[in-house]
Design an enzyme around this catalytic site. Structure first.
Site, PDB file in Angstrom:
ATOM      1  N   TYR A 145       5.058 -11.559  -7.682  1.00  0.00           N
ATOM      2  CA  TYR A 145       5.991 -12.378  -6.917  1.00  0.00           C
ATOM      3  C   TYR A 145       5.948 -13.752  -7.557  1.00  0.00           C
ATOM      4  O   TYR A 145       4.874 -14.228  -7.937  1.00  0.00           O
ATOM      5  CB  TYR A 145       5.535 -12.515  -5.469  1.00  0.00           C
ATOM      6  CG  TYR A 145       5.647 -11.249  -4.651  1.00  0.00           C
ATOM      7  CD1 TYR A 145       6.894 -10.748  -4.290  1.00  0.00           C
ATOM      8  CD2 TYR A 145       4.510 -10.578  -4.217  1.00  0.00           C
ATOM      9  CE1 TYR A 145       6.997  -9.601  -3.528  1.00  0.00           C
ATOM     10  CE2 TYR A 145       4.611  -9.436  -3.443  1.00  0.00           C
ATOM     11  CZ  TYR A 145       5.855  -8.950  -3.100  1.00  0.00           C
ATOM     12  OH  TYR A 145       5.952  -7.818  -2.347  1.00  0.00           O
ATOM     13  N   HIS A 269      11.910  -1.701  -0.542  1.00  0.00           N
ATOM     14  CA  HIS A 269      10.517  -1.992  -0.212  1.00  0.00           C
ATOM     15  C   HIS A 269       9.983  -0.996   0.817  1.00  0.00           C
ATOM     16  O   HIS A 269       9.116  -1.307   1.632  1.00  0.00           O
ATOM     17  CB  HIS A 269      10.413  -3.420   0.341  1.00  0.00           C
ATOM     18  CG  HIS A 269       9.220  -4.197  -0.142  1.00  0.00           C
ATOM     19  ND1 HIS A 269       9.280  -5.090  -1.163  1.00  0.00           N
ATOM     20  CD2 HIS A 269       7.930  -4.217   0.276  1.00  0.00           C
ATOM     21  CE1 HIS A 269       8.086  -5.642  -1.346  1.00  0.00           C
ATOM     22  NE2 HIS A 269       7.244  -5.117  -0.488  1.00  0.00           N
ATOM     23  N   GLY A 301      11.455   4.854  -2.374  1.00  0.00           N
ATOM     24  CA  GLY A 301      11.807   4.847  -0.951  1.00  0.00           C
ATOM     25  C   GLY A 301      11.944   6.257  -0.403  1.00  0.00           C
ATOM     26  O   GLY A 301      12.948   6.932  -0.641  1.00  0.00           O
ATOM     27  N   ARG A 324       3.844   4.858  -0.279  1.00  0.00           N
ATOM     28  CA  ARG A 324       2.941   5.443   0.731  1.00  0.00           C
ATOM     29  C   ARG A 324       2.230   6.718   0.256  1.00  0.00           C
ATOM     30  O   ARG A 324       1.032   6.865   0.508  1.00  0.00           O
ATOM     31  CB  ARG A 324       3.711   5.709   2.019  1.00  0.00           C
ATOM     32  CG  ARG A 324       4.144   4.439   2.748  1.00  0.00           C
ATOM     33  CD  ARG A 324       4.984   4.799   3.945  1.00  0.00           C
ATOM     34  NE  ARG A 324       5.507   3.651   4.649  1.00  0.00           N
ATOM     35  CZ  ARG A 324       6.633   3.007   4.306  1.00  0.00           C
ATOM     36  NH1 ARG A 324       7.330   3.389   3.250  1.00  0.00           N
ATOM     37  NH2 ARG A 324       7.056   1.978   5.023  1.00  0.00           N
TER      38      ARG A 324
HETATM   39  C1  LIG Z   1       1.445  -1.093   2.695  1.00  0.00           C
HETATM   40  C2  LIG Z   1       2.475  -1.415   1.638  1.00  0.00           C
HETATM   41  C3  LIG Z   1       2.313  -2.569   0.868  1.00  0.00           C
HETATM   42  C4  LIG Z   1       3.257  -2.890  -0.110  1.00  0.00           C
HETATM   43  N1  LIG Z   1       3.048  -3.997  -0.894  1.00  0.00           N
HETATM   44  C5  LIG Z   1       3.910  -4.259  -1.897  1.00  0.00           C
HETATM   45  C6  LIG Z   1       3.659  -5.342  -2.794  1.00  0.00           C
HETATM   46  O1  LIG Z   1       2.651  -6.037  -2.691  1.00  0.00           O
HETATM   47  N2  LIG Z   1       4.574  -5.573  -3.774  1.00  0.00           N
HETATM   48  C7  LIG Z   1       5.703  -4.795  -3.928  1.00  0.00           C
HETATM   49  O2  LIG Z   1       6.491  -5.043  -4.834  1.00  0.00           O
HETATM   50  N3  LIG Z   1       5.943  -3.748  -3.113  1.00  0.00           N
HETATM   51  C8  LIG Z   1       5.075  -3.472  -2.113  1.00  0.00           C
HETATM   52  N4  LIG Z   1       5.324  -2.394  -1.283  1.00  0.00           N
HETATM   53  C9  LIG Z   1       6.529  -1.576  -1.494  1.00  0.00           C
HETATM   54  C10 LIG Z   1       6.265  -0.426  -2.464  1.00  0.00           C
HETATM   55  O3  LIG Z   1       6.064  -0.879  -3.782  1.00  0.00           O
HETATM   56  C11 LIG Z   1       7.437   0.560  -2.522  1.00  0.00           C
HETATM   57  O4  LIG Z   1       8.621  -0.141  -2.825  1.00  0.00           O
HETATM   58  C12 LIG Z   1       7.639   1.354  -1.238  1.00  0.00           C
HETATM   59  O5  LIG Z   1       6.398   1.674  -0.642  1.00  0.00           O
HETATM   60  C13 LIG Z   1       8.405   2.643  -1.573  1.00  0.00           C
HETATM   61  O6  LIG Z   1       8.643   3.402  -0.441  1.00  0.00           O
HETATM   62  P1  LIG Z   1       7.713   4.642   0.004  1.00  0.00           P
HETATM   63  O7  LIG Z   1       6.491   4.041   0.613  1.00  0.00           O
HETATM   64  O8  LIG Z   1       8.569   5.336   1.014  1.00  0.00           O
HETATM   65  O9  LIG Z   1       7.407   5.470  -1.218  1.00  0.00           O
HETATM   66  C14 LIG Z   1       4.398  -2.050  -0.305  1.00  0.00           C
HETATM   67  C15 LIG Z   1       4.533  -0.894   0.474  1.00  0.00           C
HETATM   68  C16 LIG Z   1       3.594  -0.562   1.415  1.00  0.00           C
HETATM   69  C17 LIG Z   1       3.768   0.696   2.234  1.00  0.00           C
END
Ligand SMILES: Cc1cc2nc3c(=O)[nH]c(=O)nc-3n(C[C@H](O)[C@H](O)[C@H](O)COP(=O)(O)O)c2cc1C
Length: 374
Positions: A145, A269, A301, A324
């Site tokens: 970020y 996200h 996603g 996840r």
């Molecule tokens: C607990 C958690 C923390 C996350 N933290 C970040 C992060 O620090 N930076 C980021 O770019 N995406 C973050 N994400 C988003 C993931 O990179 C990703 O885009 C998203 O989990 C994809 O969807 P899915 O969980 O359904 O596979 C986070 C997602 C989760 C569930």
């Protein structure tokens, strides 16, 4: 503490199995309620509707299998920004892996490497850029970020270059000011009892800075003013391939192309940011039409099954990212759990390809899918 020891991974044959087991493993932990709801897709968290859209959209898209194709040999391997990967699935960035397993990002990187793919190392990490790189489990990508302190961003970029990361992933969907200071550990109870205090926001510690320049400790001060002209600055800063994560429209995908971006991740996200957003798989066709062929397109996603991966490839993605599912695997069994989830997706993808008459992940056309109404 969580019990990470008692799972026989052979019993876990689907991503859903890993999710259920992760609930058991993490139940004894002190995960903050909001975090629990987000990682287990509970209807009570703010972004749940977006999260649900992501999942539901896969169920509205059907496969159109072709028969009498020789599927003796299947090729699941491809490249991501020129790095070979053994399947079109990459582990996405999520913050502070030590919340889910004591070995944190090290376990995730090893698990991804064991499966022959990339792990995206988050800026909000409990092991530093250098500690993860020292594993030698290349290739790694670094997610950042951009903070108000541009010097800090530049410093992190240099560290990622030095540690031989293969790409920079800039997350664009941080919502600016609303998330500002969200990572401030001293005041943030979400870290209490979960992450070794020495390991909170490890990348913002200064020990490896050769210039000795002080970096504000432990604060992710998101910059809400970051805009396209700043992206040009970032592009000019490094020769590393630049990936922008969080693209949801053809317009922004086209702007990425104009700004010399090498790849985009179509992502909302996982619903953690904006509620009422469109499903990423529904967004993919307009983005492929706008920039397909000009830059590499990735998507994340709601990907929970090998058929989801195949649908994304059909609509123009080069590979998918999982958030996840990797987190659940990490919680269940560290390195083996992350690799285990990837192996589940590999098996399911291979099976789906065989039944659909697809022999190579590089040649999946859009005729493979049909909308529910057609
Ligand atoms: C607990 C958690 C923390 C996350 N933290 C970040 C992060 O620090 N930076 C980021 O770019 N995406 C973050 N994400 C988003 C993931 O990179 C990703 O885009 C998203 O989990 C994809 O969807 P899915 O969980 O359904 O596979 C986070 C997602 C989760 C569930």
């Amino acid at each position: 503490m969580a019990d990470h020891s008692s799972t026989a991974l052979g019993e876990l044959s689907s991503v859903g199995d890993y999710e259920r087991r992760a609930r058991d493993v993490l139940a004894a932990e002190t995960l903050p309620a909001g975090m629990w709801q987000a990682i287990f897709e509970d209807p009570h968290y703010e972004g749940w509707q977006t999260n649900r859209n992501n999942r539901a959209a896969f169920d509205r898209l059907w496969l159109r299998p072709r028969v009498f194709v020789d599927v003796t040999e299947l090729n699941l391997a491809t490249t991501a920004l020129e790095a070979p990967i053994s399947l079109p699935v990459i582990v996405s960035a999520f913050g502070h892996h030590q919340r889910f397993h004591p070995d944190g990002e090290l376990a995730t990187a090893r698990g991804a490497a064991a499966a022959g793919t990339i792990a995206v190392q988050p800026i909000a990490a409990s092991f530093s850029i250098e500690e993860v790189a020292a594993l030698g489990s290349e290739p790694l990508w670094f997610q950042l970020y951009v903070t108000r302190d541009r010097g800090l961003t530049e410093h992190l970029v240099r560290r990622a270059e030095e540690a031989r990361y293969r790409a920079l992933v800039v997350s664009a969907d941080h919502g600016g000011a609303t998330l500002r200071n969200a990572g401030a550990p001293e005041r943030d109870s979400e870290f209490v009892g979960m992450v070794d205090p020495e390991r909170v926001l490890r990348n913002l510690r200064n020990e490896s800075d050769p210039s000795g320049r002080a970096i504000p400790r432990g604060r992710l001060d998101f910059d809400p003013s970051f805009s396209w002209s700043d992206l040009a600055w970032l592009r000019g800063l490094t020769r590393l391939p630049l990936v922008v994560k969080g693209i949801q429209t053809a317009e922004d995908a086209a702007l990425c192309r104009e700004h010399g971006v090498d790849a985009i991740v179509v992502s909302n996200h996982g619903g953690l940011t904006l509620t009422n957003a469109r499903a990423t798989i529904d967004t993919l066709p307009e983005i492929t039409a706008a920039v397909g062929g000009a830059l590499e397109i990735y998507v994340d996603g709601g990907i929970r099954h090998g058929t989801d991966v195949l649908k994304c490839l059909a609509l123009g993605a080069r590979a998918v990212l999982i958030g996840r599912p990797a987190l659940w695997g990490l919680a269940v069994a560290g390195e083996q759990g992350v690799a285990g989830v990837l192996e589940v997706l590999r098996r399911e993808l291979a099976r789906a390809m065989a039944f659909c008459g697809v022999t190579d992940v590089a040649h999946v056309g859009e005729t493979l899918v049909a909308r529910e109404s057609s």
